[in-house]
Design a protein around this motif. Structure first.
Motif, short mmCIF file in Angstrom:
data_model
loop_
_atom_site.label_atom_id
_atom_site.label_comp_id
_atom_site.label_asym_id
_atom_site.label_seq_id
_atom_site.Cartn_x
_atom_site.Cartn_y
_atom_site.Cartn_z
N ASN A 26 0.83 -1.20 0.00
CA ASN A 26 0.00 0.00 0.00
C ASN A 26 0.87 1.25 0.00
OD1 ASN A 26 -1.60 2.27 1.29
ND2 ASN A 26 -3.21 0.71 1.17
N GLN A 27 0.72 2.08 -1.01
CA GLN A 27 1.55 3.28 -1.16
C GLN A 27 1.36 4.26 -0.01
OE1 GLN A 27 1.08 5.03 -5.00
NE2 GLN A 27 2.41 6.78 -4.57
N ASP A 62 3.58 -3.43 -4.75
CA ASP A 62 2.35 -3.28 -5.51
C ASP A 62 2.21 -1.89 -6.13
OD1 ASP A 62 1.81 -5.84 -4.84
OD2 ASP A 62 0.18 -5.42 -3.45
N PHE A 63 3.25 -1.09 -6.06
CA PHE A 63 3.24 0.22 -6.71
C PHE A 63 4.62 0.45 -7.31
CE2 PHE A 63 3.94 0.58 -2.18
CZ PHE A 63 5.09 1.34 -2.07
N TYR A 84 10.78 7.73 -4.01
CA TYR A 84 10.77 6.72 -2.96
C TYR A 84 12.19 6.40 -2.49
CZ TYR A 84 5.91 5.99 -4.27
OH TYR A 84 4.58 6.18 -4.53
N PHE A 85 13.12 6.43 -3.42
CA PHE A 85 14.50 6.13 -3.04
C PHE A 85 15.10 7.20 -2.14
CE2 PHE A 85 16.94 2.51 -4.73
CZ PHE A 85 15.85 1.75 -5.17
N THR A 140 14.56 -10.07 -8.59
CA THR A 140 14.08 -9.84 -9.95
C THR A 140 12.64 -9.35 -9.99
OG1 THR A 140 13.96 -10.86 -12.16
CG2 THR A 140 13.26 -12.20 -10.29
N ASP A 141 11.93 -9.38 -8.87
CA ASP A 141 10.53 -8.94 -8.83
C ASP A 141 10.39 -7.42 -8.89
OD1 ASP A 141 9.49 -11.55 -8.49
OD2 ASP A 141 10.02 -11.50 -6.38
N ILE A 142 11.44 -6.67 -8.53
CA ILE A 142 11.34 -5.22 -8.44
C ILE A 142 11.52 -4.57 -9.82
CG2 ILE A 142 13.80 -4.90 -7.95
CD1 ILE A 142 10.97 -2.88 -6.34
N ASP A 143 10.77 -3.52 -10.05
CA ASP A 143 10.90 -2.74 -11.29
C ASP A 143 11.67 -1.46 -10.96
OD1 ASP A 143 10.71 -1.33 -13.62
OD2 ASP A 143 8.52 -1.35 -13.74
N LEU A 144 12.92 -1.37 -11.43
CA LEU A 144 13.77 -0.22 -11.16
C LEU A 144 13.97 0.66 -12.39
CD1 LEU A 144 16.53 -1.99 -9.01
CD2 LEU A 144 14.60 -0.63 -8.19
N SER A 145 13.10 0.50 -13.35
CA SER A 145 13.27 1.24 -14.62
C SER A 145 13.15 2.75 -14.43
CB SER A 145 12.24 0.76 -15.64
OG SER A 145 10.91 0.90 -15.15
N ASN A 146 12.44 3.20 -13.39
CA ASN A 146 12.29 4.64 -13.16
C ASN A 146 13.22 5.17 -12.07
OD1 ASN A 146 10.29 4.82 -15.09
ND2 ASN A 146 8.61 4.57 -13.65
N VAL A 147 14.18 4.34 -11.66
CA VAL A 147 15.14 4.74 -10.62
C VAL A 147 16.49 5.00 -11.28
CG1 VAL A 147 16.31 4.04 -8.49
CG2 VAL A 147 13.92 3.38 -8.88
N SER A 148 17.10 6.11 -10.96
CA SER A 148 18.40 6.44 -11.57
C SER A 148 19.48 5.48 -11.08
CB SER A 148 18.78 7.88 -11.24
OG SER A 148 19.14 8.01 -9.87
N ASN A 149 20.37 5.11 -12.00
CA ASN A 149 21.46 4.20 -11.65
C ASN A 149 22.34 4.76 -10.54
OD1 ASN A 149 20.60 2.45 -13.61
ND2 ASN A 149 22.12 3.06 -15.14
#
Length: 492
Positions: A155-156, A180-181, A187-188, A203-212
């Motif tokens: 829950n966000q 789930d969000f 968030y980081f 591998t479940d996490i989506d980090l595509s919108n997080v800067s390297n």
């Protein structure tokens, strides 16, 4: 008040033997570590003070109702509960009105020793008891392993609310897995304010919108880092290269675990610099080149713990196993699934026989029939933890030599997990003596005889080192009731 010490020393010949017996069931059989109960004279209610785990176990056991009846009947008879206190020379009296001293006066080292057994849910309560308890319960070491509550990952709004409270500052462990969000740099930024000791990325996490760069900074501020990927997708390839480059310049990481990752695109010199200060490194089924292996071990500290897991069962060569010959004597853990190249297994055995740092050895679906029995036995008993399943059954002489070696005083092996072997080839006496020298023994689908099982339990009743026994490890779930021939063992 009932504790393990006072119960053990309680006068069993007193009229309170029933109370002693019921309390002993709670503490010994149900493993309730912290338990205090007394009868409140004014309300005639039995009060219970216990940690969360003990409360649950007491509720499930049904023993508390019996204790309640005993205490009430004792009160009606106007009897006084006698107990023996190790800190005094005589008997004392239970004081149902409350303790005779303030727990705040206990030395902080005693409180710390007690609090370390509590889970974060109980520590949160202790923070509210008193200033003294709060000062001790606030210590970061007590919160080791405290991670983000599951509800915050689903829950966000709860996630945001958690970081608005003071409890978020206690976070020590962060698992970036199934949320789930969607995550982004906002968030980081929340995580960057924490003093994390361990981070795990799956591998479940989506980090595509997080800067390297932000991710690399967060990871390198932790002491322990674990990253799991899918080699076919290589989701974290770009992230990993930035993390490793930052490691080569400035990092707090001491332990690194990489699982199912494709490392071939990382320059060897980057890997070398990133790993030079590590005290522990684990490659679990990674794809890596010979030049990379050479570069890593050239810079890695000689006393570093190194665990390598290789899966050759699918025919895909992800690890240059010929290169292992030059680094084998530096490994502290090794897992191999499949068939090595011709003669390679024998070379590994010779290397380990001459110089072995291994603490964990796992050989799965490996054919060992060409290894001399005495060489196999020497190597198998030089490690602390052993997991074996052979593609072809070991010879009777090989099995006998391994079990004979376990019985010897110089054997280091404490934990053994076996599968798909015919252990009936070993005499019941040797089998029983060897098993009882171990701390844990799991024998999977191995064949054992009735006489072996009966002799094993007979020796166990006389004295044993065993703490775990079954057909599979506790994580997989096991019961002694499922053991073959267990129904024939004398209950006493």
């Amino acid at each position: 008040t009932s504790t393990r010490e006072s119960l053990y020393n309680m006068n069993n010949n007193s009229r309170y033997g029933g109370l002693h017996a019921e309390a002993k069931i709670l503490i010994e059989n149900h493993q309730t570590p912290l338990l205090c109960f007394y009868l409140d004279k004014e309300s005639n209610e039995v009060k219970l003070i216990a940690d969360t785990v003990s409360q649950r176990k007491v509720g499930e056991s049904g023993q508390f109702e019996k204790l309640e009846c005993l205490l009430r009947s004792t009160q009606k008879e106007d009897n006084k509960l006698a107990f023996y206190d190790d800190c005094s020379l005589g008997h004392g009296q239970c004081n149902p009105k409350g303790p005779m001293f303030s727990y705040d006066k206990l030395p902080t080292e005693i409180l710390r020793a007690i609090f370390k057994y509590l889970v974060p849910e109980d520590l949160k309560t202790l923070l509210l008891v008193s200033q003294t308890w709060k000062s001790v319960a606030d210590e970061p070491l007590l919160w080791t392993g405290f991670g983000l509550p599951t509800k915050c990952m689903k829950n966000q709004k709860l996630f945001e609310k958690f970081f608005e409270g003071s409890l978020s500052s206690k976070l020590q462990y962060l698992e970036l897995g199934q949320f789930d969000f969607k995550f982004d740099d906002h968030y980081f930024e929340r995580f960057m304010a924490l003093s994390l000791s361990c981070i795990k990325i799956t591998t479940d996490i989506d980090l595509s919108n997080v800067s390297n760069e932000l991710l690399a900074t967060l990871v390198n501020n932790c002491k322990v880092c674990s990253i799991s990927d899918d080699r076919s997708q290589n989701k974290f390839g770009a992230h990993l290269e930035v993390i490793l480059k930052k490691m080569s310049m400035e990092t707090k990481i001491k332990s690194l675990q990489l699982e199912h990752m494709k490392l071939t695109s990382i320059p060897p010199d980057v890997l070398s610099e990133a790993c030079k200060n590590l005290t522990s490194i684990s490659f679990d089924y990674v794809e890596i080149s010979s030049d990379q292996i050479k570069a890593i071990f050239k810079s890695l500290k000689m006393d570093a713990n190194v665990l390598i897991k290789i899966d050759e069962s699918d025919g895909i060569n992800t690890f240059d196993i010929e290169r292992l010959d030059s680094i084998f004597d530096r490994l502290t853990g090794f897992s191999f699934y499949g068939e090595p190249l011709d003669g390679q297994l024998r070379r590994w055995m010779d290397i380990l026989d001459n110089s072995c740092k291994l603490k964990n050895l796992e050989l799965l679906e490996v054919d060992v029939r060409q290894i001399p029995p005495q060489l196999l036995a020497r190597v198998m008993t030089k490690v602390e933890r052993l997991n074996l399943s052979f593609s072809e059954g070991a010879s009777p002489q090989q099995l006998k030599e391994v079990f004979k070696r376990i019985v010897k005083s110089d054997s280091k092996v404490k934990h053994i997990e076996l599968d798909s072997m015919n252990l009936r080839l070993i005499s019941p006496e040797l089998f029983a003596e060897a098993v009882n020298k171990l701390e844990s023994f799991y024998y999977g689908s191995c064949k054992v005889s009735e006489s072996q099982v009966l002799e094993m339990f007979r020796i166990m009743s006389l004295g044993t080192n065993l703490k775990n026994l079954g057909t599979c490890c506790p994580e997989s779930g096991y019961s002694l009731d499922k053991m073959e021939y267990i129904e024939l063992v004398d209950p006493d």
